[in-house]
Design an enzyme around this catalytic site. Structure first.
Site, PDB file in Angstrom:
ATOM      1  N   HIS A 134      -4.579 -18.948  -1.475  1.00  0.00           N
ATOM      2  CA  HIS A 134      -4.531 -19.156  -2.928  1.00  0.00           C
ATOM      3  C   HIS A 134      -3.119 -19.549  -3.337  1.00  0.00           C
ATOM      4  O   HIS A 134      -2.460 -18.821  -4.098  1.00  0.00           O
ATOM      5  CB  HIS A 134      -4.959 -17.885  -3.692  1.00  0.00           C
ATOM      6  CG  HIS A 134      -6.446 -17.705  -3.749  1.00  0.00           C
ATOM      7  ND1 HIS A 134      -7.030 -16.526  -4.167  1.00  0.00           N
ATOM      8  CD2 HIS A 134      -7.468 -18.540  -3.462  1.00  0.00           C
ATOM      9  CE1 HIS A 134      -8.348 -16.654  -4.111  1.00  0.00           C
ATOM     10  NE2 HIS A 134      -8.634 -17.865  -3.694  1.00  0.00           N
ATOM     11  N   HIS A 182     -20.474 -21.066  -1.908  1.00  0.00           N
ATOM     12  CA  HIS A 182     -19.272 -21.031  -2.763  1.00  0.00           C
ATOM     13  C   HIS A 182     -18.534 -22.349  -2.568  1.00  0.00           C
ATOM     14  O   HIS A 182     -18.387 -22.816  -1.436  1.00  0.00           O
ATOM     15  CB  HIS A 182     -18.429 -19.839  -2.291  1.00  0.00           C
ATOM     16  CG  HIS A 182     -17.161 -19.614  -3.022  1.00  0.00           C
ATOM     17  ND1 HIS A 182     -16.970 -19.939  -4.340  1.00  0.00           N
ATOM     18  CD2 HIS A 182     -15.981 -19.051  -2.612  1.00  0.00           C
ATOM     19  CE1 HIS A 182     -15.740 -19.590  -4.701  1.00  0.00           C
ATOM     20  NE2 HIS A 182     -15.117 -19.063  -3.662  1.00  0.00           N
ATOM     21  N   GLU A 235     -15.326 -23.101  -3.315  1.00  0.00           N
ATOM     22  CA  GLU A 235     -13.875 -23.118  -3.134  1.00  0.00           C
ATOM     23  C   GLU A 235     -13.545 -23.887  -1.848  1.00  0.00           C
ATOM     24  O   GLU A 235     -14.284 -23.778  -0.848  1.00  0.00           O
ATOM     25  CB  GLU A 235     -13.317 -21.688  -3.099  1.00  0.00           C
ATOM     26  CG  GLU A 235     -11.817 -21.673  -3.372  1.00  0.00           C
ATOM     27  CD  GLU A 235     -11.238 -20.290  -3.686  1.00  0.00           C
ATOM     28  OE1 GLU A 235     -11.984 -19.281  -3.713  1.00  0.00           O
ATOM     29  OE2 GLU A 235     -10.018 -20.233  -3.920  1.00  0.00           O
ATOM     30  N   ASP A 247     -11.819 -23.697   0.709  1.00  0.00           N
ATOM     31  CA  ASP A 247     -11.778 -23.084   2.039  1.00  0.00           C
ATOM     32  C   ASP A 247     -13.170 -22.975   2.651  1.00  0.00           C
ATOM     33  O   ASP A 247     -13.310 -22.758   3.858  1.00  0.00           O
ATOM     34  CB  ASP A 247     -11.076 -21.710   2.020  1.00  0.00           C
ATOM     35  CG  ASP A 247     -11.614 -20.758   0.986  1.00  0.00           C
ATOM     36  OD1 ASP A 247     -12.083 -21.225  -0.071  1.00  0.00           O
ATOM     37  OD2 ASP A 247     -11.564 -19.532   1.202  1.00  0.00           O
ATOM     38  N   TYR A 303      -7.822  -7.660   0.983  1.00  0.00           N
ATOM     39  CA  TYR A 303      -8.614  -8.757   0.418  1.00  0.00           C
ATOM     40  C   TYR A 303      -9.188  -8.328  -0.944  1.00  0.00           C
ATOM     41  O   TYR A 303      -9.121  -9.066  -1.925  1.00  0.00           O
ATOM     42  CB  TYR A 303      -9.750  -9.121   1.384  1.00  0.00           C
ATOM     43  CG  TYR A 303     -10.453 -10.394   1.002  1.00  0.00           C
ATOM     44  CD1 TYR A 303     -10.108 -11.600   1.588  1.00  0.00           C
ATOM     45  CD2 TYR A 303     -11.455 -10.392   0.033  1.00  0.00           C
ATOM     46  CE1 TYR A 303     -10.736 -12.780   1.217  1.00  0.00           C
ATOM     47  CE2 TYR A 303     -12.082 -11.556  -0.346  1.00  0.00           C
ATOM     48  CZ  TYR A 303     -11.729 -12.751   0.255  1.00  0.00           C
ATOM     49  OH  TYR A 303     -12.347 -13.914  -0.128  1.00  0.00           O
ATOM     50  N   HIS A 334     -14.957 -14.847   5.776  1.00  0.00           N
ATOM     51  CA  HIS A 334     -13.593 -14.694   6.286  1.00  0.00           C
ATOM     52  C   HIS A 334     -13.560 -13.498   7.234  1.00  0.00           C
ATOM     53  O   HIS A 334     -14.075 -12.419   6.900  1.00  0.00           O
ATOM     54  CB  HIS A 334     -12.595 -14.404   5.161  1.00  0.00           C
ATOM     55  CG  HIS A 334     -12.368 -15.554   4.223  1.00  0.00           C
ATOM     56  ND1 HIS A 334     -11.759 -16.727   4.603  1.00  0.00           N
ATOM     57  CD2 HIS A 334     -12.656 -15.693   2.907  1.00  0.00           C
ATOM     58  CE1 HIS A 334     -11.686 -17.538   3.569  1.00  0.00           C
ATOM     59  NE2 HIS A 334     -12.229 -16.944   2.527  1.00  0.00           N
TER      60      HIS A 334
HETATM   61 FE1  FEO Z   1     -13.251 -17.926  -2.839  1.00  0.00          FE
HETATM   62 FE2  FEO Z   1     -12.785 -17.817   0.523  1.00  0.00          FE
HETATM   63  O1  FEO Z   1     -12.881 -18.631  -1.143  1.00  0.00           O
END
Ligand code: FEO
Length: 395
Positions: free
Chosen positions: A24, A80, A82, A84, A193, A226
Site C-alpha cells: 500500500h 477483489h 486491488e 495485487d 495484517y 496472502h
Molecule cells: Fe486489498 Fe491484497 O489487496
C-alpha cells in the site's frame, strides 16, 4: 515454479514476492515479504480464483502451465480488484479471451476503471452459486473488507473458503499451509495484517463474521490471498478475527513519542517507569527510530496509548505527525490515551496530539503534560504519576 496442490484438482498457482518491503505505497512494511495467491480448479469449467500482482504475471502463468495451458481457463473469479490480485488479469484475458469473469457488481465497475477495457464480466451477489461441473462455488460479498468490491468464494464440495485478503498475512515462504510454519510468526503476521489494513473495518468484520457463522457452512480450509492458508485449524484465525474486531484489549500500554533535544524522551522514560512500578506491561517506541507497522501491531491489544512530541514549527515532529494521522484512520475503539511533550514558546504540539487522539475515538485522560524546554524534578514526578495513573486505569 510449479503449481502446488491444495486439494484434489485444486492448485495454488500464485507468486511469492520475497523482496517486497512495503505494501500500500509506503504505509505498511512487509519485512517478511508477501505472496499473491491464485488458485486453479480443474473441473468441467477450468477456473482460476484471483490472479497476482502485474509484475508476477509470468510466475503465475508458469505455475498454471505445469497443470494445463492457461488458454484452457474458462472462468476467472475476481474476489477483489486491488492490483495485487487483479494485476495479471489483462494478460490472462489476452490468452483466454473467451473466459467469463465473475465478481461483485462493484468489482465490474472497478475493473473497467483500472484496465480501461471491455471484459466479459458477470456480477454475482451473496448466495449466488456457480456450477463448475462437479463442483460449485457460492459467493459471499464482504463489502469494505476492505474495499467496496471485496467478496469471498466458498467451494461447497471441498468446504474451502477462498477468503481473499481476509485472514491473510504478508509472509513470503515456500510453505503454503498454517501447520508448516512457526505459529508465533504466523499469528504475528496475521495480527500485523489485521492491525495495519483491517482495523478500521472492525465493526463490519464483526457483522460479516456473524453472517458467515449464520450460514453454517462447514469450513475445512481457508485459502487466503496472502501468505499461508489455514487447513489445520481455520477456527484459530476466525477466533482471532472475532477478538481483534471486537477491540478486545489487555492491560497494556503503548507509549509512542518523538523528541528534538531529549526532553520529551526524558518524560517518556519517567512515564514508563510509573507504568512499570504499577505492574503493567508496556511498550516504548521512539517514532523516529521505529517501524510504524510494528508499533500499530503492538497497539492492537493495548488498552491505552500515550503519545508525546516536542513542538516543531506550528505542530508536532514529522514522524509523529505521520503516525498520528495513521492512528486517526484506524478508529481504535474502547481505548484510553493521553498526551505529553515539551516546547519552547508555543505548546501547540501537545494540544494537537490530544486533539488527534480524540479525533481517533480515543477517550482522553487528563492531565495534558507539557513542559517548557526541559522537565524539572517536579514535572518528571508528574510524568511518573501519569504513568501510574494510566496503569491503574488499564488494570
Ligand atoms: Fe486489498 Fe491484497 O489487496
Amino acid at each position: 515454479m510449479k503449481a502446488i496442490p491444495i486439494a484434489k484438482n485444486i492448485w495454488w498457482v500464485g507468486a511469492i514476492d520475497w523482496n517486497a518491503h512495503h505494501f500500500h505505497g509506503q504505509t505498511f512494511t512487509t519485512k517478511r515479504g508477501t505472496t499473491y495467491n491464485a488458485y486453479l480448479i480443474l473441473d468441467e469449467k477450468v477456473t482460476l480464483i484471483d490472479t497476482v500482482y502485474g509484475p508476477f504475471t509470468e510466475e503465475m502463468l508458469q505455475r498454471i502451465r505445469t497443470v494445463l495451458p492457461p488458454e484452457k481457463i474458462d472462468t476467472i473469479i475476481v474476489n477483489h480488484i486491488e492490483p495485487d490480485h487483479s494485476g495479471a488479469l489483462p494478460a490472462l484475458v489476452k490468452l483466454c479471451p473467451k473466459a467469463r469473469i465473475y465478481g461483485s457488481a462493484r468489482a465490474g465497475q472497478g475493473l473497467e476503471r483500472y484496465y480501461q477495457q471491455k471484459l466479459d464480466f458477470h456480477s454475482v451477489k451473496t448466495g449466488d452459486r456457480l456450477s463448475l461441473g462437479k463442483r460449485t462455488l457460492q459467493f459471499i460479498e464482504i463489502p469494505m473488507i476492505h474495499w467496496p468490491d471485496s467478496m469471498m468464494s466458498y467451494m461447497i464440495e471441498d468446504q474451502i473458503l477462498f477468503s481473499n485478503d481476509a485472514f491473510g498475512q504478508h509472509y513470503a515462504t515456500s510453505e503454503r499451509f498454517d501447520d508448516e510454519v512457526p505459529q508465533e510468526t504466523l499469528m504475528e503476521e496475521a495480527g500485523k495484517y489485521y492491525a495495519g489494513i483491517l482495523w478500521p473495518f472492525s465493526q463490519l468484520i464483526t457483522q460479516r463474521l456473524a453472517e458467515i457463522e449464520k450460514m453454517a457452512i462447514p469450513i475445512k480450509m481457508i485459502a487466503t490471498s496472502h501468505g499461508l492458508s489455514w487447513r489445520k485449524d481455520p477456527g484459530k484465525i476466525l477466533q482471532a478475527y472475532q477478538r481483534w474486531a471486537s477491540n478486545e484489549t489487555k492491560p497494556k500500554i503503548v507509549v509512542v513519542y518523538e523528541t528534538m533535544w531529549g526532553s520529551t524522551a526524558k518524560m517518556a522514560q519517567k512515564i514508563v517507569e510509573g507504568i512499570h512500578d504499577a505492574g503493567v506491561k508496556f511498550e516504548l517506541y521512539d517514532m523516529a527510530q521505529s517501524d510504524r507497522t510494528e508499533v500499530i501491531h503492538d497497539m492492537l491489544d493495548a488498552k491505552a496509548f500515550i503519545v508525546g512530541s516536542s513542538n516543531h514549527d506550528s505542530g508536532i515532529l514529522p514522524n509523529m505527525t505521520s503516525f498520528m494521522e495513521c492512528l486517526k484512520g484506524l478508529h481504535p475503539k474502547k481505548r484510553i490515551g493521553c498526551a505529553f511533550g515539551s516546547y519552547g514558546w508555543s505548546g501547540i504540539a501537545i494540544q494537537s496530539l490530544q486533539n488527534t487522539l480524540a479525533a481517533a475515538g480515543v477517550e482522553v485522560v487528563q492531565p495534558l503534560l507539557s513542559v517548557v524546554y526541559a522537565p524539572d524534578e517536579g514535572q518528571l514526578a508528574a510524568c511518573y504519576e501519569l504513568g501510574k495513573k494510566m496503569a491503574a486505569l488499564v488494570k
